[in-house]
Design a protein around this motif. Structure first.
Motif, PDB file in Angstrom:
ATOM      1  N   GLU A  46       0.736  -1.218   0.061  1.00  0.00           N
ATOM      2  CA  GLU A  46       0.075  -0.068  -0.103  1.00  0.00           C
ATOM      3  C   GLU A  46       0.955   1.308  -0.150  1.00  0.00           C
ATOM      4  OE1 GLU A  46      -0.764   0.685   4.932  1.00  0.00           O
ATOM      5  OE2 GLU A  46      -2.239  -0.091   3.481  1.00  0.00           O
ATOM      6  N   PRO A  47       0.455   2.387  -0.518  1.00  0.00           N
ATOM      7  CA  PRO A  47       1.098   3.637  -0.298  1.00  0.00           C
ATOM      8  C   PRO A  47       1.440   4.184   1.003  1.00  0.00           C
ATOM      9  CG  PRO A  47      -0.599   3.782  -2.151  1.00  0.00           C
ATOM     10  CD  PRO A  47      -0.839   2.557  -1.116  1.00  0.00           C
ATOM     11  N   ALA A  48       2.643   4.714   1.162  1.00  0.00           N
ATOM     12  CA  ALA A  48       2.685   5.492   2.419  1.00  0.00           C
ATOM     13  C   ALA A  48       1.813   6.641   2.642  1.00  0.00           C
ATOM     14  CB  ALA A  48       4.104   5.780   2.462  1.00  0.00           C
ATOM     15  N   GLN A  49       1.376   7.338   1.600  1.00  0.00           N
ATOM     16  CA  GLN A  49       0.313   8.189   1.753  1.00  0.00           C
ATOM     17  C   GLN A  49      -0.692   8.397   0.748  1.00  0.00           C
ATOM     18  OE1 GLN A  49       1.650  12.165   1.935  1.00  0.00           O
ATOM     19  NE2 GLN A  49       3.488  11.750   0.815  1.00  0.00           N
ATOM     20  N   THR A  50      -1.766   8.412   0.754  1.00  0.00           N
ATOM     21  CA  THR A  50      -2.878   8.615  -0.466  1.00  0.00           C
ATOM     22  C   THR A  50      -3.660  10.046  -0.132  1.00  0.00           C
ATOM     23  OG1 THR A  50      -4.401   7.383   1.008  1.00  0.00           O
ATOM     24  CG2 THR A  50      -2.986   6.462  -0.662  1.00  0.00           C
ATOM     25  N   ARG A  51      -4.103  10.574  -1.083  1.00  0.00           N
ATOM     26  CA  ARG A  51      -4.810  11.729  -0.983  1.00  0.00           C
ATOM     27  C   ARG A  51      -5.979  11.498  -1.739  1.00  0.00           C
ATOM     28  NH1 ARG A  51      -1.552  16.142   0.393  1.00  0.00           N
ATOM     29  NH2 ARG A  51       0.227  15.294   1.547  1.00  0.00           N
ATOM     30  N   THR A 240      -5.234  20.169  -8.412  1.00  0.00           N
ATOM     31  CA  THR A 240      -3.829  20.260  -8.743  1.00  0.00           C
ATOM     32  C   THR A 240      -3.334  19.137  -7.859  1.00  0.00           C
ATOM     33  OG1 THR A 240      -3.216  21.846  -7.276  1.00  0.00           O
ATOM     34  CG2 THR A 240      -3.490  22.645  -9.592  1.00  0.00           C
ATOM     35  N   ALA A 241      -2.320  18.337  -8.153  1.00  0.00           N
ATOM     36  CA  ALA A 241      -1.573  17.307  -7.397  1.00  0.00           C
ATOM     37  C   ALA A 241      -0.660  18.113  -6.153  1.00  0.00           C
ATOM     38  CB  ALA A 241      -0.633  16.544  -8.235  1.00  0.00           C
ATOM     39  N   PRO A 242      -1.169  17.688  -4.990  1.00  0.00           N
ATOM     40  CA  PRO A 242      -0.428  17.969  -3.908  1.00  0.00           C
ATOM     41  C   PRO A 242       0.809  17.497  -3.472  1.00  0.00           C
ATOM     42  CG  PRO A 242      -2.015  16.840  -3.045  1.00  0.00           C
ATOM     43  CD  PRO A 242      -2.174  16.928  -4.500  1.00  0.00           C
ATOM     44  N   ILE A 243       0.920  16.154  -4.148  1.00  0.00           N
ATOM     45  CA  ILE A 243       2.116  15.510  -4.048  1.00  0.00           C
ATOM     46  C   ILE A 243       2.405  14.694  -5.445  1.00  0.00           C
ATOM     47  CG2 ILE A 243       2.083  14.991  -1.547  1.00  0.00           C
ATOM     48  CD1 ILE A 243       0.878  12.179  -2.241  1.00  0.00           C
ATOM     49  N   GLY A 244       3.881  14.088  -5.521  1.00  0.00           N
ATOM     50  CA  GLY A 244       3.845  13.605  -6.831  1.00  0.00           C
ATOM     51  C   GLY A 244       3.461  12.125  -6.571  1.00  0.00           C
ATOM     52  N   GLY A 245       2.863  11.324  -7.731  1.00  0.00           N
ATOM     53  CA  GLY A 245       2.683  10.038  -7.390  1.00  0.00           C
ATOM     54  C   GLY A 245       1.928   9.288  -8.391  1.00  0.00           C
ATOM     55  N   ALA A 268      -1.792   8.526  -5.024  1.00  0.00           N
ATOM     56  CA  ALA A 268      -0.882   7.658  -4.024  1.00  0.00           C
ATOM     57  C   ALA A 268       0.503   8.120  -4.296  1.00  0.00           C
ATOM     58  CB  ALA A 268      -1.223   6.195  -4.355  1.00  0.00           C
ATOM     59  N   ASP A 269       1.462   7.961  -3.134  1.00  0.00           N
ATOM     60  CA  ASP A 269       2.615   8.126  -3.408  1.00  0.00           C
ATOM     61  C   ASP A 269       3.354   6.921  -3.246  1.00  0.00           C
ATOM     62  OD1 ASP A 269       5.308   8.894  -3.156  1.00  0.00           O
ATOM     63  OD2 ASP A 269       5.102   9.526  -0.951  1.00  0.00           O
ATOM     64  N   VAL A 270       3.396   6.386  -4.411  1.00  0.00           N
ATOM     65  CA  VAL A 270       4.277   4.917  -4.683  1.00  0.00           C
ATOM     66  C   VAL A 270       5.530   4.838  -4.275  1.00  0.00           C
ATOM     67  CG1 VAL A 270       2.324   4.339  -6.405  1.00  0.00           C
ATOM     68  CG2 VAL A 270       4.144   5.335  -7.163  1.00  0.00           C
ATOM     69  N   ALA A 271       6.184   6.038  -4.321  1.00  0.00           N
ATOM     70  CA  ALA A 271       7.533   5.983  -4.103  1.00  0.00           C
ATOM     71  C   ALA A 271       7.925   5.637  -2.847  1.00  0.00           C
ATOM     72  CB  ALA A 271       8.185   7.250  -4.343  1.00  0.00           C
ATOM     73  N   GLY A 272       6.779   5.870  -1.838  1.00  0.00           N
ATOM     74  CA  GLY A 272       6.998   5.444  -0.454  1.00  0.00           C
ATOM     75  C   GLY A 272       6.124   4.393  -0.081  1.00  0.00           C
ATOM     76  N   MET A 273       6.168   3.316  -1.096  1.00  0.00           N
ATOM     77  CA  MET A 273       5.359   2.139  -0.720  1.00  0.00           C
ATOM     78  C   MET A 273       5.632   1.338   0.277  1.00  0.00           C
ATOM     79  SD  MET A 273       2.709   0.911  -2.575  1.00  0.00           S
ATOM     80  CE  MET A 273       2.948   1.097  -4.434  1.00  0.00           C
ATOM     81  N   ALA A 327       0.524  -4.531  11.280  1.00  0.00           N
ATOM     82  CA  ALA A 327       1.678  -4.027  11.520  1.00  0.00           C
ATOM     83  C   ALA A 327       1.944  -3.579  10.194  1.00  0.00           C
ATOM     84  CB  ALA A 327       2.774  -5.130  11.695  1.00  0.00           C
ATOM     85  N   VAL A 328       2.929  -2.532  10.095  1.00  0.00           N
ATOM     86  CA  VAL A 328       3.349  -1.850   8.864  1.00  0.00           C
ATOM     87  C   VAL A 328       4.743  -1.878   8.506  1.00  0.00           C
ATOM     88  CG1 VAL A 328       3.358   0.469   7.499  1.00  0.00           C
ATOM     89  CG2 VAL A 328       1.145  -0.172   8.984  1.00  0.00           C
ATOM     90  N   PHE A 329       5.297  -2.240   7.467  1.00  0.00           N
ATOM     91  CA  PHE A 329       6.677  -2.429   7.363  1.00  0.00           C
ATOM     92  C   PHE A 329       7.234  -1.465   5.916  1.00  0.00           C
ATOM     93  CE2 PHE A 329       4.892  -6.267   8.925  1.00  0.00           C
ATOM     94  CZ  PHE A 329       5.831  -6.864   9.730  1.00  0.00           C
ATOM     95  N   ALA A 330       8.144  -0.866   6.185  1.00  0.00           N
ATOM     96  CA  ALA A 330       8.717   0.043   5.218  1.00  0.00           C
ATOM     97  C   ALA A 330      10.128  -0.710   4.672  1.00  0.00           C
ATOM     98  CB  ALA A 330       9.407   1.329   5.836  1.00  0.00           C
ATOM     99  N   PHE A 331      10.332  -0.607   3.259  1.00  0.00           N
ATOM    100  CA  PHE A 331      11.406  -0.975   2.594  1.00  0.00           C
ATOM    101  C   PHE A 331      12.584  -0.328   2.742  1.00  0.00           C
ATOM    102  CE2 PHE A 331       7.743  -2.729  -0.242  1.00  0.00           C
ATOM    103  CZ  PHE A 331       8.310  -4.015  -0.292  1.00  0.00           C
TER     104      PHE A 331
END
Length: 410
Positions: A46-51, A240-245, A268-273, A327-331
């Protein structure tokens, strides 16, 4: 036929009494390395953040510049609606503000351009400013000033007090002009007249003027707020897009009618998946933020990606007869071309010791002994174990590095 039966019975008699062959076993050497315990489960990406994005006002969609799956940059225009009405509201609000500012300027000019005896305090109330009196009479300070006694033609001083700013009356035998008598509770003005209530405020409309200025200022403030709101609505005719994604969904097409705050584009910010997974309570108790983990993806067999625990939910969710904790895991390094929602397997190291003496966990028996192979034969030896891992068990005493041990059932 009988011979065949006898032969079969004889063969059975010969084989039935033979002992079963011993179970095969193997050996391993005692070595040094890492011992770890781990828990495993499956989860999803899942994305780290979604808008979720929408328009600031109602309208008709005129532009849709993206579709699901598109990669966008910060500030990029994603969609627009007809902004005609929003522009008109801004123009009207600007005109209202200009009129309010003109009215304020007029009220302030009227207050400042009066007799010059009034000023407006910081609270918007009138304050009295002393003025010079004409006629040669100077008021005496104090709440109840009196005139000094003056001699009369008969030579007897007059001792009766008089109101402030009064004129000494002439002797009866000498007629002269004098100010009209002041009414009770009033103060005589220089040159005639009095101020009701004994006050020293000239009739310059101070209270009314201050109220007019205060009302005009309030009108300006309201007009400024209305203009800011109208400008926000005009800006909100574009998304407008508030973040890149990556665009996850678009809720409509050109010509669609939308309402304010309705979700039109999700981003979604897929760079922070990251990976989200649930663990049964027996395993969740061993989890903590910062523990290392290994992630494998269904579409990339044989590849492992390092990750770490960033969050463990303190509240469990009932799943049938089991309670599970999220639980959430970051790469450590986010892989490329990840898909939102794709499945992943996670293995978390919950305990670990490094550089210790160890043996395969299957070599340690339930009573805490191992079978050591020596030149004289196999011998049972008691050992002291430390951390029992999934693959290896730590040996604290009873063996030395290089010992050959028997792994039962290998």
């Amino acid at each position: 036929m009988a011979a065949v039966v006898l032969t079969g019975a004889g063969a059975y008699a010969l084989t039935a009494g033979e002992p079963a062959p011993p179970a095969q076993s193997g050996t391993a050497r005692v070595d040094r390395g890492d011992v770890a315990t781990a828990v495993a489960t499956t989860g999803s990406l899942e994305p780290a953040q979604t808008r979720t994005l929408g328009f600031a006002t109602d309208g008709t969609v005129t532009v849709v510049g993206v579709r699901a799956g598109d990669q966008v940059e910060t500030g990029q225009v994603l969609a627009e609606i007809d902004a005609t009405e929003a522009r008109e509201r801004v123009d009207d609000a600007r005109e209202a503000l200009a009129e309010a500012e003109d009215a304020l300027a007029e009220a302030e000019a009227a207050l400042d351009g009066g007799s010059g005896t009034c000023a407006v305090s910081a609270t918007g109330t009138a304050a009295v400013v002393p003025v010079a009196l004409t006629g040669g009479t100077t008021p005496t300070p104090g709440p109840n000033p009196t005139a000094s006694p003056s001699p009369s033609p008969s030579g007897q001083p007059s001792t009766s007090p008089s109101p402030s700013r009064s004129v000494v009356p002439p002797a009866p035998s000498q007629p002269s002009r004098s100010s009209p008598p002041a009414s009770p509770g009033s103060t005589a003005r220089p040159g005639g007249g009095s101020v009701p209530g004994g006050g020293a405020s000239p009739d310059c409309g101070g209270a009314r003027g201050a109220d007019a200025v205060l009302a005009a200022r309030q009108r300006v403030t309201s007009a400024e707020l209305a203009l800011a709101e109208a400008e926000d609505q005009l800006a909100g005719t574009k998304i407008t897009a508030p973040i890149g994604g990556k665009v996850l969904s678009v809720a409509g097409a050109v010509g669609a009618e939308v309402t304010a705050r309705q979700t039109f584009v999700s981003l979604a910010d897929v760079a922070g998946m990251q990976v989200s997974a649930d663990f049964p309570e027996a395993d969740a108790g061993h989890l903590a933020a910062g523990l290392s983990a290994t992630v494998t993806l269904a579409n990339r067999p044989g590849e492992e990606f390092a990750a770490r625990v960033v969050r463990v939910s303190p509240v469990g969710a009932v799943d049938g007869d089991m309670v599970r904790y999220g639980a959430v895991f970051a790469f450590e390094e986010v892989p490329t071309d990840l898909l939102v929602g794709q499945s992943a397997s996670i293995r978390v190291r919950t305990s670990e010791v490094t550089g210790v003496l160890r043996v395969p966990s299957t070599a340690v028996r339930g009573d805490g002994t191992v079978l050591v192979r020596t030149a004289a034969g196999d011998e049972t030896r008691a050992v002291q174990v430390g951390l029992r891992g999934d693959q290896h068990t730590e040996i604290k005493s009873g063996l030395i590095e290089g010992d050959e041990i028997v792994i039962a059932g290998a």
